[in-house]
Design an enzyme around this catalytic site. Sequence first.
Site, PDB file in Angstrom:
ATOM      1  CB  SER A 146      -2.550   4.116  -6.634  1.00  0.00           C
ATOM      2  OG  SER A 146      -3.539   4.691  -5.833  1.00  0.00           O
ATOM      3  CD  GLU A 187     -11.722   5.988  -3.512  1.00  0.00           C
ATOM      4  OE1 GLU A 187     -11.073   6.853  -4.144  1.00  0.00           O
ATOM      5  OE2 GLU A 187     -11.311   4.834  -3.302  1.00  0.00           O
ATOM      6  CD  GLN A 200     -10.080   5.059  -7.491  1.00  0.00           C
ATOM      7  OE1 GLN A 200     -10.306   4.214  -6.624  1.00  0.00           O
ATOM      8  NE2 GLN A 200      -9.973   6.345  -7.200  1.00  0.00           N
TER       9      GLN A 200
HETATM   10  C1  LIG Z   1      -7.099  -1.923   0.270  1.00  0.00           C
HETATM   11  C2  LIG Z   1      -6.693  -0.854  -0.670  1.00  0.00           C
HETATM   12  C3  LIG Z   1      -7.363  -0.708  -1.858  1.00  0.00           C
HETATM   13  C4  LIG Z   1      -6.971   0.262  -2.776  1.00  0.00           C
HETATM   14  N1  LIG Z   1      -7.641   0.343  -3.972  1.00  0.00           N
HETATM   15  C5  LIG Z   1      -7.217   1.225  -4.892  1.00  0.00           C
HETATM   16  C6  LIG Z   1      -7.825   1.263  -6.172  1.00  0.00           C
HETATM   17  O1  LIG Z   1      -8.746   0.506  -6.454  1.00  0.00           O
HETATM   18  N2  LIG Z   1      -7.372   2.129  -7.093  1.00  0.00           N
HETATM   19  C7  LIG Z   1      -6.352   2.993  -6.819  1.00  0.00           C
HETATM   20  O2  LIG Z   1      -6.002   3.782  -7.677  1.00  0.00           O
HETATM   21  N3  LIG Z   1      -5.726   2.998  -5.611  1.00  0.00           N
HETATM   22  C8  LIG Z   1      -6.140   2.126  -4.646  1.00  0.00           C
HETATM   23  N4  LIG Z   1      -5.524   2.105  -3.410  1.00  0.00           N
HETATM   24  C9  LIG Z   1      -4.372   2.963  -3.209  1.00  0.00           C
HETATM   25  C10 LIG Z   1      -4.567   4.104  -2.222  1.00  0.00           C
HETATM   26  O3  LIG Z   1      -5.337   5.112  -2.780  1.00  0.00           O
HETATM   27  C11 LIG Z   1      -3.174   4.590  -1.818  1.00  0.00           C
HETATM   28  O4  LIG Z   1      -2.539   3.542  -1.126  1.00  0.00           O
HETATM   29  C12 LIG Z   1      -3.215   5.810  -0.958  1.00  0.00           C
HETATM   30  O5  LIG Z   1      -3.667   6.924  -1.679  1.00  0.00           O
HETATM   31  C13 LIG Z   1      -1.871   6.125  -0.304  1.00  0.00           C
HETATM   32  O6  LIG Z   1      -0.822   6.133  -1.232  1.00  0.00           O
HETATM   33  P1  LIG Z   1       0.528   5.331  -0.952  1.00  0.00           P
HETATM   34  O7  LIG Z   1       0.143   3.949  -0.629  1.00  0.00           O
HETATM   35  O8  LIG Z   1       1.430   5.558  -2.086  1.00  0.00           O
HETATM   36  O9  LIG Z   1       1.150   5.978   0.341  1.00  0.00           O
HETATM   37  P2  LIG Z   1       1.979   7.359   0.413  1.00  0.00           P
HETATM   38  O10 LIG Z   1       1.279   8.410  -0.333  1.00  0.00           O
HETATM   39  O11 LIG Z   1       3.400   7.105   0.089  1.00  0.00           O
HETATM   40  O12 LIG Z   1       1.814   7.672   1.967  1.00  0.00           O
HETATM   41  C14 LIG Z   1       2.671   7.098   2.975  1.00  0.00           C
HETATM   42  C15 LIG Z   1       2.401   7.849   4.290  1.00  0.00           C
HETATM   43  O13 LIG Z   1       2.767   9.223   4.126  1.00  0.00           O
HETATM   44  C16 LIG Z   1       1.690  10.068   4.465  1.00  0.00           C
HETATM   45  N5  LIG Z   1       1.689  11.241   3.604  1.00  0.00           N
HETATM   46  C17 LIG Z   1       1.790  11.304   2.266  1.00  0.00           C
HETATM   47  N6  LIG Z   1       1.682  12.559   1.834  1.00  0.00           N
HETATM   48  C18 LIG Z   1       1.481  13.334   2.923  1.00  0.00           C
HETATM   49  C19 LIG Z   1       1.255  14.726   3.122  1.00  0.00           C
HETATM   50  N7  LIG Z   1       1.189  15.615   2.134  1.00  0.00           N
HETATM   51  N8  LIG Z   1       1.048  15.141   4.401  1.00  0.00           N
HETATM   52  C20 LIG Z   1       1.084  14.271   5.441  1.00  0.00           C
HETATM   53  N9  LIG Z   1       1.284  12.967   5.298  1.00  0.00           N
HETATM   54  C21 LIG Z   1       1.486  12.491   4.050  1.00  0.00           C
HETATM   55  C22 LIG Z   1       0.460   9.205   4.244  1.00  0.00           C
HETATM   56  O14 LIG Z   1      -0.643   9.679   4.993  1.00  0.00           O
HETATM   57  C23 LIG Z   1       0.936   7.858   4.684  1.00  0.00           C
HETATM   58  O15 LIG Z   1       0.831   7.745   6.087  1.00  0.00           O
HETATM   59  C24 LIG Z   1      -5.900   1.133  -2.485  1.00  0.00           C
HETATM   60  C25 LIG Z   1      -5.237   1.000  -1.269  1.00  0.00           C
HETATM   61  C26 LIG Z   1      -5.616   0.026  -0.368  1.00  0.00           C
HETATM   62  C27 LIG Z   1      -4.863  -0.087   0.916  1.00  0.00           C
END
Ligand SMILES: Cc1cc2nc3c(=O)[nH]c(=O)nc-3n(C[C@H](O)[C@H](O)[C@H](O)COP(=O)(O)OP(=O)(O)OC[C@H]3O[C@@H](n4cnc5c(N)ncnc54)[C@H](O)[C@@H]3O)c2cc1C
Lengths: 411, 371
Positions: A117, A232, A114
């Site tokens: 991100s 998902e 997928q």
């Molecule tokens: C093991 C693992 C596998 C993954 N696999 C995939 C994959 O296969 N494909 C893919 O596309 N992605 C994948 N991801 C990515 C995952 O979807 C993102 O890490 C996730 O959506 C969070 O985005 P970020 O890491 O940028 O954190 P951010 O969005 O920057 O978030 C940081 C913090 O801010 C908080 N936050 C953000 N926005 C808000 C809001 N509006 N209100 C309140 N709090 C908020 C979050 O809850 C979090 O605590 C994977 C992640 C992990 C850990």
Amino acid sequence: MTETEVRERVRSLLQKIHPDDPGATAVDFRGVQFDHGLAFASYPEGLGGLGLSPKMQSIVNDELQQNAKTFYENLAINPIGIGMGAPVLLTYGKDEGKREMLRRIFTGEDIWCQLFSEPSAGSDVAGLSSRAVRNGDDWVVNGQKVWTTLAHVSKWGMLVTRTDPDVPKHDGLSYFLLDMESPGVECRPLYQITGEAEFNEVFLNDVRIPHSRMLGEEGQGWRVAITTLMNERSALGGGASRKGGGPVSLLLKLLQESKVSRSKVEQALLEDRITRLYIRAEMLRLTTLRARATQRSGNPGPEGSVGKVAQSELYQQVWETCIDVLGEDGLIYELGYELRRPGDITSLRSGNDDDETRRLQAKYQLLRSQANTIEGGTSEIMRNILGERVLGLPGEPRVDKNIAWKDVPRG
Amino acid sequence: MNFEFSEEHEDLRRTVRQFLENESNETAVREMMAEENGFSREVWARLSEELGLAGLIIEEKHGGAGFGMVELAIVMEEMGRVLLCAPFLSSAVLATSAIELGADASIQADLLPQIASGEKTATLAFSEAGDPWNLGKIEMTAAANGDAFKLSGQKTFVLDGRSANIILVAAKVGSELTLLQVDEDAAGLTRESLPPLDPTRKLATLRFDHTPAKRIASVDVRGALEQSIQRTITALAAEQLGGAQRCLDMAVDYAKSRLQFGRPIGSYQAIKHQCADLLVEVELARSAAYAAAFSADDKGADIAAAMAKSFCSETYAKAAKRNIQIHGGMGFTWEHPAHLYLKRAKASEIIFGSPSLHREKVARSVGISAA
Ligand SMILES: Cc1cc2nc3c(=O)[nH]c(=O)nc-3n(C[C@H](O)[C@H](O)[C@H](O)COP(=O)(O)OP(=O)(O)OC[C@H]3O[C@@H](n4cnc5c(N)ncnc54)[C@H](O)[C@@H]3O)c2cc1C
């Protein structure tokens, strides 16, 4: 088709080919299972299903488990392909080649990933910056994806990218199926807190994708992405399929095997904690069954987020309690942190047969489960969805909704 | 596990909801809770005659509707939603079950039709101070005098004990546990209302002083009473679910309409996420309550009931407390109904045993604690 007829059909499948037969590989068996319409029971005939209600799939699995020692757990084989790729393909895929792609997802011949991100777009994935520009019959894509699970072994990637930066962010996205073997696709491992690298950075440099691989219309990518994400979340909140299954059964075994000396009071406190977890896990399992019983057909709705939040947070507590049960043994991490690059995610996710595996699994999962509340949408995002989409509470004031994506501040 | 409600089930729910919305609105609840007996005989009569609820689980041959635990759960959920003030749990569930499962056939034929018609209400007095939910700890002994018996001592936390017309008492005869019936106006019987935490469900202490009683069960009723309490707990869990859902609904409605700092308070994540958390808890509780009802006749029903009672109790209390907080100062006023739900939640958490008592049962049965 009634439950009895479904069970009969499974037994007739097992007469043709049996998973315990050493001559039959997973691919062989699951291929025939697909051809019998027993892969995705709710899908139409010819596409791996029989057009039944979604809950019939659990009848199929139950019958398979009752009649064979070998059971191929769907989500372990090709988690993203089966959990998300298949339903998206079913809903938006073009007819030609659809059957073959679904079949290869189910057998595990084609692993899927997928590509959502990006470094600047996680929770706010609709704000992503990778770009696709039309060039003849192709689109040319540039940008970077991140946290892409299993990209290094994948045949197909579900790619969301920006095709129009001049409209508000949700309106300028399109969705493609990317052949991961295309020139210009480069995967680099990302080292995780467990010592593994199951996910990747994926760089896209002038990658060409034929227009025919677009799912949905140009500019409609967000809708397809939402279908993907809801599937998902419901896959990630699926709960244990059997009573007393899942991580809680491992916790109970560790408790029974525990040789740690505890005072009466400490033991009683621990037992109450574990009982609460046991009950909650059972409620989660029942909630999944209930959701399946009431879901008529088609793609799951935002209610799937109930299971996602509940399960991810519960399992973290269960694994943490496992470590508490292990006592000082929890100081040792036998697996080490040397970079490991699993080709699938089954290596340490299962196995409950001997106490050594159980101990190692608990230690590994203490760390791995920290991702449960991040991947597939963080718990905060899930709570926003439950609050706004299920309960109908008003959204936050938005600074990015009605302006062109290119004018939105990012960081 | 089957979780599907049939068309008939949905009809039943709609009918009961409609009736209760008219007859048990907030004004009615407040009126009834101020009365010592806590319910309206007139509404009880209509609820029995028009909807057949007083005899919901009584067999048809005894004038009831002959329904099972799933229908009972539906009805209780609806009653819990509006805090119906009525002796439903005491008469139509607990005492009815005790008679049906424990009393002799001739007694069943005599008492059950009177209960089903709504003409009389019944209660079961079994709790004694000290360890009130433990049938094994019952000490009151019926003194035999030929075919007649006399009771002395005290039963407490008796549901609707002051208003019930048919008073059943669990007491010992020799080493056996049996059921006796005491007349409303029997000599030496005093019924004293307890000031309840939850004014919508009345409790009483019953004192017996050489009170004449009629034995109505010729065999030991320990198993029958355990079964009756299990049914009651299963029904209560559904009532708790209905109350919890109502608290969530109230909180969400208020969060949408109350404005502070220029926007609805529900648009703030601190409030929104609390509502989302409650939604998760209520959905899990719904599974607990429904599973206990749907599996009431299966093996393991006792554990399903124990899980439901412990989970739904805690969920209801959480939802009721959160609802008060989300309403701010308004939620702390007598005028607002939020407190009525908190009181019902806490009281229903305590009756028939605390969540930890029920967890202990689960812990022993699945091998977490030594059996
Ligand atoms: C093991 C693992 C596998 C993954 N696999 C995939 C994959 O296969 N494909 C893919 O596309 N992605 C994948 N991801 C990515 C995952 O979807 C993102 O890490 C996730 O959506 C969070 O985005 P970020 O890491 O940028 O954190 P951010 O969005 O920057 O978030 C940081 C913090 O801010 C908080 N936050 C953000 N926005 C808000 C809001 N509006 N209100 C309140 N709090 C908020 C979050 O809850 C979090 O605590 C994977 C992640 C992990 C850990």
